[in-house]
Design an enzyme around this catalytic site. Structure first.
Site, PDB file in Angstrom:
ATOM      1  N   VAL A  95       0.910  -0.984  -0.268  1.00 20.05           N
ATOM      2  CA  VAL A  95       0.132  -0.147  -0.283  1.00 20.05           C
ATOM      3  C   VAL A  95       0.895   1.357   0.175  1.00 20.05           C
ATOM      4  O   VAL A  95       0.263   2.280  -0.096  1.00 20.05           O
ATOM      5  CB  VAL A  95      -1.217   0.255   0.832  1.00 20.05           C
ATOM      6  CG1 VAL A  95      -1.618  -1.311   1.163  1.00 20.05           C
ATOM      7  CG2 VAL A  95      -0.007   0.018   3.031  1.00 20.05           C
ATOM      8  N   HIS A 111      -4.474  -4.234  -3.236  1.00 21.35           N
ATOM      9  CA  HIS A 111      -4.963  -4.011  -1.433  1.00 21.35           C
ATOM     10  C   HIS A 111      -5.068  -2.350  -0.906  1.00 21.35           C
ATOM     11  O   HIS A 111      -4.741  -1.975  -0.074  1.00 21.35           O
ATOM     12  CB  HIS A 111      -3.252  -4.843  -0.312  1.00 21.35           C
ATOM     13  CG  HIS A 111      -3.704  -6.176  -0.222  1.00 21.35           C
ATOM     14  ND1 HIS A 111      -2.741  -6.819   0.210  1.00 21.35           N
ATOM     15  CD2 HIS A 111      -5.007  -7.083  -1.191  1.00 21.35           C
ATOM     16  CE1 HIS A 111      -2.943  -8.232  -0.201  1.00 21.35           C
ATOM     17  NE2 HIS A 111      -3.810  -9.087  -1.394  1.00 21.35           N
ATOM     18  N   THR A 178       7.001 -11.471  -1.127  1.00 19.47           N
ATOM     19  CA  THR A 178       6.220 -11.692  -0.728  1.00 19.47           C
ATOM     20  C   THR A 178       6.024 -13.230   0.178  1.00 19.47           C
ATOM     21  O   THR A 178       6.481 -14.459  -0.392  1.00 19.47           O
ATOM     22  CB  THR A 178       4.605 -11.882  -1.754  1.00 19.47           C
ATOM     23  OG1 THR A 178       3.447 -12.029  -0.786  1.00 19.47           O
ATOM     24  CG2 THR A 178       4.776 -12.269  -2.748  1.00 19.47           C
ATOM     25  N   SER A 179       5.174 -13.360   0.915  1.00 20.80           N
ATOM     26  CA  SER A 179       5.545 -14.853   1.957  1.00 20.80           C
ATOM     27  C   SER A 179       4.203 -15.853   1.342  1.00 20.80           C
ATOM     28  O   SER A 179       4.327 -17.157   1.677  1.00 20.80           O
ATOM     29  CB  SER A 179       4.995 -14.588   2.951  1.00 20.80           C
ATOM     30  OG  SER A 179       3.663 -13.809   3.473  1.00 20.80           O
TER      31      SER A 179
END
Ligand code: OAD
Length: 238
Positions: A95, A111, A178-179
């Site tokens: 974001v 998001h 990113t997980s």
């Protein structure tokens, strides 16, 4: 084995909090991450917002304020460079605005965006905030409270079908920092063509590596992204 391309490849990039870590923005699930310090249910759900809007506004105010103190890093700049040479679609779960500030255009923020707020009652009324602080009593043009323009847990992710299309169209997919814990974003890789080249950049071991046959650079984004970008430019443009 590497697939051969007869035309310039189309590249989709999925980024997460890890790409902004070296800029000084905490990730969510690493040690000392944001979700260790804040309860998701309190600050990132519609229920939390109803219960305590001041707390939620303050949480995002602090995140927004931090944006003025951080800068894009080598990974953001390398992706902006990549976009100058190829058709590159950036899909981010972040974001923050660091992709844009590095010069990338057309960033899809799955998001939401910290710099934007929206009417609590009319979601289509979205505004760019001039100041980091949004307070109780700040309203949309129809007089309803403004809330962060963030997709919270339990809410729809309206851009997912468009993102899936971009992944489906891609010859090369870069997944950075990113997980892949949060759906539906984490499911985007299922939309990849079977022969698309998939590259993962994340310093940690990932369980998805084998499932998606990702070529894994187990390094920080600031080191690996410029390297991968240079390799792609060399491979296709010589
Ligand atoms: P996570 O915090 O879940 O994962 C961050 C990933 O970045 C991990 O896999 C780390 O190993 C990796 N990482 C850490 N430092 C890195 C570095 N220097 N370079 C590259 N990778 C690094 O963050 P996300 O996967 O982005 O949503 O989280 C997804 C969503 O969960 C977020 O968009 C947010 C959160 O809840 C909302 O708030 C709606």
């Amino acid at each position: 084995m590497r697939e051969k391309f007869t035309k310039s490849p189309r590249i989709a990039v999925l980024t997460g909090a890890g790409i902004s870590a070296e800029s000084g923005i905490s990730t969510f699930r690493d040690q000392d991450g944001l979700w260790e310090k804040h309860d998701i249910m309190d600050v990132a759900t519609p229920e939390g917002w109803r219960r305590n809007p001041s707390l939620v506004l303050e949480f995002y105010n602090q995140r927004r304020k931090q944006l003025d103190e951080v800068l894009p890093n080598a990974a953001h700049f390398a992706l902006a460079k990549l976009q100058k040479h190829f058709q590159v679609d950036i899909i981010t779960q972040n974001v923050d605005d660091l992709h844009e500030r590095a010069g990338t255009t057309n960033v899809m923020h799955l998001h939401g965006e910290l710099r934007k707020v929206r009417s609590d009652k009319f979601p289509a009324l979205v505004y760019t905030t001039k100041h980091w602080e949004v307070k109780l009593g700040d309203t949309c043009e129809k007089g309803h409270q403004l809330r962060p323009n963030i997709v919270w847990f339990g809410e729809d992710v309206p851009l997912i079908p468009l993102a899936a299309q971009l992944v489906e169209n891609a010859d090369i997919i870069l997944v950075i920092g990113t997980s892949l814990n949060v759906y539906p974003a984490a499911g985007l890789l299922y939309h990849a063509q079977y022969n698309a080249r998939k590259i993962l950049i994340d310093p940690n071991e990932m369980q998805v590596e084998n499932v998606f046959q990702l070529q894994h650079y187990k390094e920080k984004a600031g080191d690996a992204v410029p390297k991968v970008v240079a390799e792609l430019i060399q491979e296709f443009l010589g």
